[in-house]
Design an enzyme around this catalytic site. Structure first.
Site, mmCIF file in Angstrom:
data_model
loop_
_atom_site.group_PDB
_atom_site.id
_atom_site.type_symbol
_atom_site.label_atom_id
_atom_site.label_comp_id
_atom_site.label_asym_id
_atom_site.label_seq_id
_atom_site.Cartn_x
_atom_site.Cartn_y
_atom_site.Cartn_z
ATOM 1 N N GLY A 196 0.827 -1.200 0.000
ATOM 2 C CA GLY A 196 0.000 0.000 0.000
ATOM 3 C C GLY A 196 0.859 1.247 0.000
ATOM 4 O O GLY A 196 1.946 1.265 -0.576
ATOM 5 N N ASN A 197 0.388 2.280 0.674
ATOM 6 C CA ASN A 197 1.115 3.555 0.669
ATOM 7 C C ASN A 197 1.959 3.734 1.928
ATOM 8 O O ASN A 197 1.798 3.020 2.921
ATOM 9 C CB ASN A 197 0.137 4.728 0.496
ATOM 10 C CG ASN A 197 -0.869 4.818 1.635
ATOM 11 O OD1 ASN A 197 -0.506 4.947 2.795
ATOM 12 N ND2 ASN A 197 -2.153 4.763 1.299
ATOM 13 N N VAL A 200 0.108 4.559 5.518
ATOM 14 C CA VAL A 200 -0.397 3.386 6.241
ATOM 15 C C VAL A 200 0.749 2.444 6.579
ATOM 16 O O VAL A 200 0.730 1.787 7.628
ATOM 17 C CB VAL A 200 -1.480 2.673 5.412
ATOM 18 C CG1 VAL A 200 -1.973 1.417 6.129
ATOM 19 C CG2 VAL A 200 -2.658 3.612 5.143
ATOM 20 N N GLY A 201 1.771 2.398 5.714
ATOM 21 C CA GLY A 201 2.922 1.550 6.003
ATOM 22 C C GLY A 201 3.578 1.911 7.325
ATOM 23 O O GLY A 201 4.019 1.034 8.078
ATOM 24 N N GLU A 218 5.625 -3.088 0.877
ATOM 25 C CA GLU A 218 5.742 -2.688 -0.525
ATOM 26 C C GLU A 218 4.942 -1.407 -0.674
ATOM 27 O O GLU A 218 3.720 -1.427 -0.643
ATOM 28 C CB GLU A 218 5.219 -3.805 -1.436
ATOM 29 C CG GLU A 218 5.699 -3.684 -2.867
ATOM 30 C CD GLU A 218 4.870 -2.716 -3.688
ATOM 31 O OE1 GLU A 218 5.255 -1.518 -3.747
ATOM 32 O OE2 GLU A 218 3.859 -3.135 -4.247
ATOM 33 N N CYS A 252 1.735 0.749 -8.391
ATOM 34 C CA CYS A 252 2.925 1.275 -7.717
ATOM 35 C C CYS A 252 4.102 1.477 -8.658
ATOM 36 O O CYS A 252 4.989 2.284 -8.367
ATOM 37 C CB CYS A 252 3.320 0.358 -6.564
ATOM 38 S SG CYS A 252 3.616 -1.353 -7.069
#
Length: 480
Positions: A196-197, A200-201, A218, A252
C-alpha cells in the site's frame, strides 16, 4: 456499481487469530504434500472462478478484462512454479566450514515463521492478495488475508471462495475497514506483509514494532523516467504511455514523471499523441480497455492535484476529459512542471503524466537523488555509459531500461522497494523466503572434546597461544 462490504465481526478477530495459531502449532501445515495441495487449490480457485473474479473487478472499478485475466494468470503461473520448486527450496543447507568444524554438522533448516497477516491493496487485488499467500503457503505458514475495503465486490467474493478451496483451519479472510485492520494490528503476528502507501505503512510498522514483528512493506512512490536524447522518441512515448495507462495509472510501478532533455520535449509529446491515437482511437473516456478511478475520494484527489498544477496541459488528444459520475479520467500530459509543483507532492497513482525538462543526465540524476528512493527507476537509452551511471549513481528498488511495467513479468527477479518505497523481497522463492526462518544448527559430537578442552578455565599458556594465532592472522598489504 456500488456494493456493500460484508464486514467480519470485530469480536471474532481474536478467535480467528488464535485458531490459526493453534493450527500452526499442531503441525498440520508442515508436510510438503499438504502445502502443495493447498497451492494447487489456490490455482484451482483462480482458474475455476476466473469469470467471477473478472466480473467483481469490473464492478468495483471497471477493470478491463484483459488486465484482470493477466492478474489471474500470474497467480496460477506463480502457484505452479512454487509448487514445482518447493522441494528444492525447503532442503536443509550445509554451509562450507573449516575442516575441524565439519564434524559438528552445521546445518541451516528452512522453517515456517508461523501465523502471518497479509494486508493487500485495491489496485491489483488479485495478484497482490494471493502472491504473498503463495509464499506463506509454500513456507508452511497459516495466514489471515485482509483485502481492501475499496473493492467490495472482490473482497466479498474471496471471503466466499477461500473457504471453498483452502483449509479454513489455516487460511482465513477478514473483511472490513480501519476498525477491523486496527484490531488485527493489535495482535502479535509472526510476519506482516503489507502492500500500500507509505502513510499506512508507517502505521503498520509502528504496530508491528510493539511485538517486534518482522514486516514486508511494498509502498510504491514516485517512479521517474529518464529519456536519453538519442533514443527513439516515438518508441519511448509508446512504451511509457502503455505503462501509464495500465489500470489508469493506479499501480505502484507506473511511470510517475518524466525527465526529458529540453530539446526533445516536443518530439516526445508528439510521440505520446501518436501512441494515444493508436491505443484509443475514440478517446479513453468510455473505452472498455481503460479502467475507472477506484472511488470518488481518489478521483477528487487527482482532480485537485491537476487543478493546482502550474504546468501547461498539453491539450489536443490529451485534453483530459473527465466524468465524475463514472469516475472516468482520461490520460493527461503536463509539461513545464517545476520541482515545487503539486504533481510532485505525492505519488500520483493515476493517469496524469508530468514532464520535467532537464539540460542533461547530470541534472536528471541530481533531481532523482534529491527525492525519496523510488520503487523503480526507468530509463530509455542504448548508451552503456548512461546505463552504468544510472546504476551506480542512483538508488531505487529496481531499475528498468527501455520499457515500463514489463519487469513484473520476470518471476525470477526479486521485487522490492528501498527506503521510502519499502523493504522485503517477493516473487517466487523470494516470497517463500519472506515467510521462512533460517534456523541454524550444530551437533557437537563427544569426539570433539579434546579439541575443545582449551576453552575451559583456568586457561593456560597453550590456550592463549591458540587465541593469539587467531588474532594475528596475516592481513593483505595495503598500498597507498
Amino acid at each position: 456499481m456500488a456494493a456493500t462490504l460484508i464486514h467480519t465481526p470485530i469480536n471474532e478477530i481474536p478467535k480467528i487469530r488464535d485458531d490459526l495459531r493453534t493450527t500452526f502449532r499442531s503441525g498440520v501445515t508442515r508436510p510438503l504434500e499438504w502445502r502443495k495441495h493447498q497451492l494447487h487449490q489456490l490455482a484451482r480457485l483462480a482458474q475455476n472462478e476466473a469469470d467471477a473474479i473478472c466480473d467483481a473487478l469490473s464492478r468495483d472499478f471497471s477493470k478491463p478484462r484483459f488486465e484482470a485475466i493477466g492478474e489471474i494468470g500470474m497467480v496460477i503461473g506463480r502457484v505452479l512454479s512454487s509448487a514445482e520448486q518447493l522441494e528444492e527450496w525447503v532442503k536443509p543447507e550445509q554451509p562450507v566450514v573449516p575442516e575441524y568444524q565439519k564434524g559438528w554438522k552445521p546445518t541451516v533448516y528452512k522453517i515456517p515463521k508461523g501465523t502471518v497477516l497479509i494486508i493487500s491493496p485495491w489496485n491489483y487485488p488479485m495478484i497482490l492478495t494471493f502472491q504473498p499467500l503463495i509464499g506463506a503457503i509454500a513456507a508452511g505458514c497459516c495466514a489471515v488475508l485482509k483485502p481492501s475495503e475499496a473493492v467490495p465486490h472482490f473482497s466479498n467474493l474471496i471471503a466466499d471462495l477461500v473457504p471453498k478451496y483452502l483449509d479454513t483451519s489455516a487460511y482465513r479472510v477478514v473483511n472490513g475497514g480501519i476498525p477491523e485492520t486496527s484490531k488485527l494490528l493489535e495482535f502479535q503476528w509472526d510476519h506482516i506483509f503489507y502492500t500500500g502507501n507509505g502513510r499506512v505503512g508507517r502505521i503498520v510498522a509502528s504496530a508491528a514494532a510493539k511485538h517486534l514483528t518482522p514486516c514486508s512493506l511494498e509502498l510504491g512512490g514516485k517512479s521517474p523516467v529518464f529519456v536519453d536524447p538519442t533514443y527513439d522518441m516515438d518508441l519511448a512515448a509508446k512504451r511509457i504511455l502503455w505503462g501509464k495507462c495500465n489500470n489508469a495509472g493506479q499501480i505502484c510501478v507506473a511511470p510517475d514523471y518524466i525527465l526529458v532533455p529540453r530539446q526533445k520535449q516536443d518530439e516526445l509529446i508528439r510521440g505520446f499523441e501518436k501512441a494515444y491515437k493508436a491505443f484509443f482511437p475514440d478517446g479513453a473516456l468510455d473505452d472498455v480497455h481503460y479502467a475507472s478511478i477506484v472511488n470518488d475520494m481518489h478521483f477528487q484527489r487527482l482532480t485537485n492535484l491537476l487543478d493546482r498544477s502550474k504546468g501547461e496541459k498539453v491539450g489536443g488528444v490529451f485534453e483530459g476529459r473527465r466524468n465524475a459520475g463514472k469516475r472516468r479520467f482520461e490520460p493527461v500530459i503536463v509539461k513545464g512542471v517545476k520541482a515545487d509543483d503539486s504533481l510532485l507532492e505525492e505519488e500520483i497513482f493515476g493517469p496524469i503524466l508530468p514532464l520535467i525538462a532537464v539540460d542533461g543526465l547530470n541534472e536528471a540524476i541530481d533531481f532523482v537523488n534529491e527525492r525519496p528512493h523510488p520503487l523503480v527507476l526507468y530509463s530509455f537509452t542504448e548508451d552503456p555509459i548512461v546505463k552504468e551511471r544510472l546504476i551506480n549513481e542512483t538508488q531505487s528498488g529496481g531499475i528498468t531500461f527501455n520499457d515500463t511495467f514489463q519487469q513484473l513479468a520476470v518471476d525470477q527477479l526479486p521485487f522490492s522497494g528501498i527506503g521510502e518505497s519499502g523493504y522485503g523481497y517477493q516473487f517466487l522463492r523470494y516470497t517463500y523466503e519472506a515467510f521462512t526462518h533460517l534456523r541454524s544448527s550444530v551437533d557437537i559430537p563427544k569426539e570433539a572434546e579434546p579439541a575443545l578442552s582449551l576453552r575451559y578455565p583456568p586457561q593456560g599458556e597453550e590456550a592463549f597461544k591458540v587465541m593469539g594465532r587467531v588474532v594475528n592472522l596475516p592481513l593483505p598489504r595495503h598500498r597507498l
